[in-house]
Design a protein around this motif. Structure first.
Motif, PDB file in Angstrom:
ATOM      1  N   SER A   1       5.710  37.668  16.990  1.00  0.00           N
ATOM      2  CA  SER A   1       6.333  38.471  15.930  1.00  0.00           C
ATOM      3  C   SER A   1       5.432  38.475  14.692  1.00  0.00           C
ATOM      4  O   SER A   1       4.480  37.710  14.583  1.00  0.00           O
ATOM      5  N   ARG A   2       5.764  39.314  13.745  1.00  0.00           N
ATOM      6  CA  ARG A   2       4.989  39.406  12.500  1.00  0.00           C
ATOM      7  C   ARG A   2       5.031  38.066  11.758  1.00  0.00           C
ATOM      8  O   ARG A   2       4.035  37.629  11.194  1.00  0.00           O
ATOM      9  N   GLU A   3       6.169  37.420  11.803  1.00  0.00           N
ATOM     10  CA  GLU A   3       6.320  36.122  11.134  1.00  0.00           C
ATOM     11  C   GLU A   3       5.393  35.077  11.777  1.00  0.00           C
ATOM     12  O   GLU A   3       4.740  34.304  11.086  1.00  0.00           O
ATOM     13  N   GLU A   4       5.316  35.079  13.091  1.00  0.00           N
ATOM     14  CA  GLU A   4       4.432  34.138  13.785  1.00  0.00           C
ATOM     15  C   GLU A   4       2.967  34.426  13.460  1.00  0.00           C
ATOM     16  O   GLU A   4       2.167  33.502  13.298  1.00  0.00           O
ATOM     17  N   ASP A   5       2.622  35.701  13.369  1.00  0.00           N
ATOM     18  CA  ASP A   5       1.247  36.064  12.990  1.00  0.00           C
ATOM     19  C   ASP A   5       0.901  35.524  11.593  1.00  0.00           C
ATOM     20  O   ASP A   5      -0.174  34.964  11.378  1.00  0.00           O
ATOM     21  N   LEU A   6       1.818  35.698  10.663  1.00  0.00           N
ATOM     22  CA  LEU A   6       1.590  35.216   9.302  1.00  0.00           C
ATOM     23  C   LEU A   6       1.464  33.694   9.265  1.00  0.00           C
ATOM     24  O   LEU A   6       0.592  33.143   8.583  1.00  0.00           O
ATOM     25  N   LEU A   7       2.323  33.000  10.000  1.00  0.00           N
ATOM     26  CA  LEU A   7       2.248  31.536  10.037  1.00  0.00           C
ATOM     27  C   LEU A   7       0.939  31.061  10.657  1.00  0.00           C
ATOM     28  O   LEU A   7       0.350  30.077  10.208  1.00  0.00           O
ATOM     29  N   THR A   8       0.465  31.773  11.655  1.00  0.00           N
ATOM     30  CA  THR A   8      -0.818  31.425  12.266  1.00  0.00           C
ATOM     31  C   THR A   8      -1.949  31.612  11.265  1.00  0.00           C
ATOM     32  O   THR A   8      -2.852  30.770  11.162  1.00  0.00           O
TER      33      THR A   8
END
Length: 138
Positions: A120-127
């Motif tokens: 998800s977009r949130e996971e991309d940002l956290l990465t």
């Protein structure tokens, strides 16, 4: 001691093994029925109704019976027909199990080959944040 036994019995491996044994027994009954009720009658029909289980060689002159059960009561016999029948049953059961395991392995490979879901977009940002923090620590 009872508490320790309960902890042992409730471990995941023990429960998994128990479930495997129960399912294995049920599956064994299904395979035995397949062999005894479907495959062996077909083989009997193809071979003209031959029943190898009563074939034997008498090892004593006292044996005059024509079927295996009575012959065993009269003396020593070499029950090679029964051995042949059991060997044939084993080969059929082993082949059926091979086919079942082959299908299961194919299904597992399909599941493993399925692409992982896109993050998800949130996971991309956290990465990205994690990667930035790693470079800042150096």
């Amino acid at each position: 001691m009872l508490k320790e036994f309960r902890e042992f019995a409730m471990k995941g491996n023990v429960v998994d093994l128990a479930v495997g044994v129960i399912i294995g027994a049920a599956f064994g009954a299904i395979v035995a029925s397949l062999v005894g009720d479907i495959i062996m009658p077909l083989i009997g029909a193809i071979t003209g109704g031959l029943d190898f289980s009563n074939y034997f060689t008498a090892l004593s002159r006292a044996v005059t019976a024509t079927n295996l059960a009575d012959a065993k009561k009269q003396g020593a016999v070499l029950a090679w027909g029964n051995f042949l029948t059991l060997t044939l049953n084993f080969l059929i059961v082993a082949f059926v199990l091979f086919l079942v395991i082959r299908v299961i392995n194919r299904l597992k490979r399909k599941d493993e080959a399925a692409p992982a879901p896109k993050p998800s977009r949130e996971e991309d940002l956290l990465t990205e944040i994690r990667d930035i923090l790693k470079t800042m620590r150096r």
